[in-house]
Design a protein around this motif. Sequence first.
Motif, short mmCIF file in Angstrom:
data_model
loop_
_atom_site.label_atom_id
_atom_site.label_comp_id
_atom_site.label_asym_id
_atom_site.label_seq_id
_atom_site.Cartn_x
_atom_site.Cartn_y
_atom_site.Cartn_z
N ALA A 204 0.83 -1.21 0.00
CA ALA A 204 0.00 0.00 0.00
C ALA A 204 0.86 1.25 0.00
N ARG A 205 1.98 1.21 0.67
CA ARG A 205 2.86 2.37 0.71
C ARG A 205 3.74 2.46 -0.53
N ILE A 206 4.19 1.32 -1.02
CA ILE A 206 5.01 1.33 -2.23
C ILE A 206 4.19 1.80 -3.42
N ARG A 207 2.94 1.36 -3.49
CA ARG A 207 2.11 1.68 -4.64
C ARG A 207 1.96 3.19 -4.83
N ILE A 208 1.84 3.94 -3.75
CA ILE A 208 1.60 5.37 -3.86
C ILE A 208 2.88 6.20 -3.80
N ASN A 209 3.99 5.62 -3.36
CA ASN A 209 5.22 6.38 -3.18
C ASN A 209 6.36 6.00 -4.12
N ALA A 210 6.17 4.97 -4.95
CA ALA A 210 7.26 4.53 -5.82
C ALA A 210 7.53 5.53 -6.93
N PHE A 211 8.78 5.73 -7.25
CA PHE A 211 9.21 6.56 -8.36
C PHE A 211 9.70 5.68 -9.50
N ARG A 212 9.28 6.01 -10.70
CA ARG A 212 9.74 5.34 -11.90
C ARG A 212 11.04 5.99 -12.33
N ILE A 213 12.09 5.19 -12.50
CA ILE A 213 13.41 5.74 -12.76
C ILE A 213 13.76 5.68 -14.24
N GLU A 214 14.07 6.83 -14.79
CA GLU A 214 14.59 6.94 -16.14
C GLU A 214 15.94 7.64 -16.05
N LEU A 215 16.97 7.02 -16.56
CA LEU A 215 18.29 7.63 -16.51
C LEU A 215 18.40 8.67 -17.62
N ALA A 216 18.78 9.89 -17.25
CA ALA A 216 18.87 10.98 -18.21
C ALA A 216 20.03 10.75 -19.17
N ALA A 217 19.82 11.11 -20.44
CA ALA A 217 20.88 10.97 -21.44
C ALA A 217 21.92 12.06 -21.29
N GLY A 218 21.47 13.26 -20.90
CA GLY A 218 22.39 14.38 -20.74
C GLY A 218 22.39 14.84 -19.30
N VAL A 219 22.74 16.10 -19.10
CA VAL A 219 22.77 16.60 -17.74
C VAL A 219 21.50 17.40 -17.49
N TYR A 220 21.55 18.72 -17.49
CA TYR A 220 20.38 19.52 -17.18
C TYR A 220 20.15 20.62 -18.21
N GLU A 221 20.41 20.31 -19.50
CA GLU A 221 20.31 21.35 -20.51
C GLU A 221 18.93 21.98 -20.57
N ASP A 222 17.90 21.17 -20.38
CA ASP A 222 16.55 21.71 -20.47
C ASP A 222 15.67 21.06 -19.43
N LEU A 223 15.65 21.63 -18.23
CA LEU A 223 14.87 21.05 -17.14
C LEU A 223 13.38 21.03 -17.43
N LEU A 224 12.90 22.05 -18.11
CA LEU A 224 11.46 22.11 -18.37
C LEU A 224 11.01 20.96 -19.26
N SER A 225 11.87 20.55 -20.19
CA SER A 225 11.49 19.45 -21.08
C SER A 225 11.44 18.13 -20.34
N LEU A 226 12.04 18.07 -19.15
CA LEU A 226 12.06 16.84 -18.36
C LEU A 226 10.97 16.83 -17.29
N ALA A 227 10.18 17.89 -17.22
CA ALA A 227 9.26 18.05 -16.09
C ALA A 227 8.12 17.06 -16.07
N SER A 228 7.67 16.60 -17.23
CA SER A 228 6.54 15.67 -17.27
C SER A 228 7.03 14.25 -17.15
N ALA A 229 6.50 13.50 -16.19
CA ALA A 229 6.93 12.13 -15.97
C ALA A 229 5.99 11.17 -16.67
N SER A 230 6.53 10.22 -17.42
CA SER A 230 5.71 9.21 -18.08
C SER A 230 5.43 8.08 -17.12
N ILE A 231 4.35 7.35 -17.32
CA ILE A 231 4.03 6.23 -16.43
C ILE A 231 4.14 4.89 -17.15
#
Length: 323
Positions: A204-231
Amino acid sequence: MSPLAFVLTLSCYRRWPSRFSTPYSHNLLVLFSSTASTITPPNGNESPSSGPAPPPIRVALTESTGRAVFATRRIGAGDTIHTAKPIVSHPSLSAITTVCYFCLKKINAVTASQSQGVYFCSENCKESSKVFYDVEKKADWLAFDDYCRTQGLKYPLLVKRLACMVISGVAPAGILDILQPANLTQGMILKEVLTKQWYTDVLARIRINAFRIELAAGVYEDLLSLASASIEAEAAVGNAIYMLPSFYNHDCGKFSCFSTNPNTHIVWIENADAKLKALRDIDEGEELRICYIDASMSYDARESLLSQGFGFKCNCLRCMSGD
């Protein structure tokens, strides 16, 4: 012993002795939340001149959303607010041979260390996982993993690893008790083939608190483009649970129309260690929020996903406008 029976032995060990000597109370935030990092200087230099400092945030209870995270001083756009190591993480089954079984770092086939079908990026990761992995190897997880794969399940994998950590003594059984639980229906419990109370509480706690991990290809060139998380689980290298990042509340804010929130984004560069970055200038006392889902979805899609997946109705500015 079957994998399910093996994991469910935890129901008999709610007071399993832990190797951690510090009591688990409010200190959980300190123990598991972060390697608190100094705020990045205004020029964007990621190498601060001073040593590590406490993160410029505090966790407080609110009337409407429970725990929330607030800034204790001004935070500049692009600053690293804090970093966080996972309490527990597990690679996606589709990425099991391409990332480290411990830290989820993408592996080099030449230098990787293999152990019974899984890989470690270094001897350090192999050694760090040895205690709980030795416990895991005592059961045959083939049927368990196949079921998760065919049903598209990811959270039982995190529960499995946490169970092995508890049995081995590297984590206490109540390590996630401080986190907000999801409202699990009987159908959800049956689908996950879970029946014991500990397993259900953890799920019950994992279901609501888990983060999906995607490793970034670059560093932080465009933070806004990374703001939306896919599920989409298939595209993730794995999933993880963190302490402090789990207290960040959600906001659907669309930057072209609503520039106030979310003001924070979580990113991964090399492994499961997370960095919380400021998307814009944040004032002292302001609540820090992240986006849990793909913000490009329609209002109806977002409302349905947040209600069914996280158990709440979003009241952010964007949702209140019906956008």
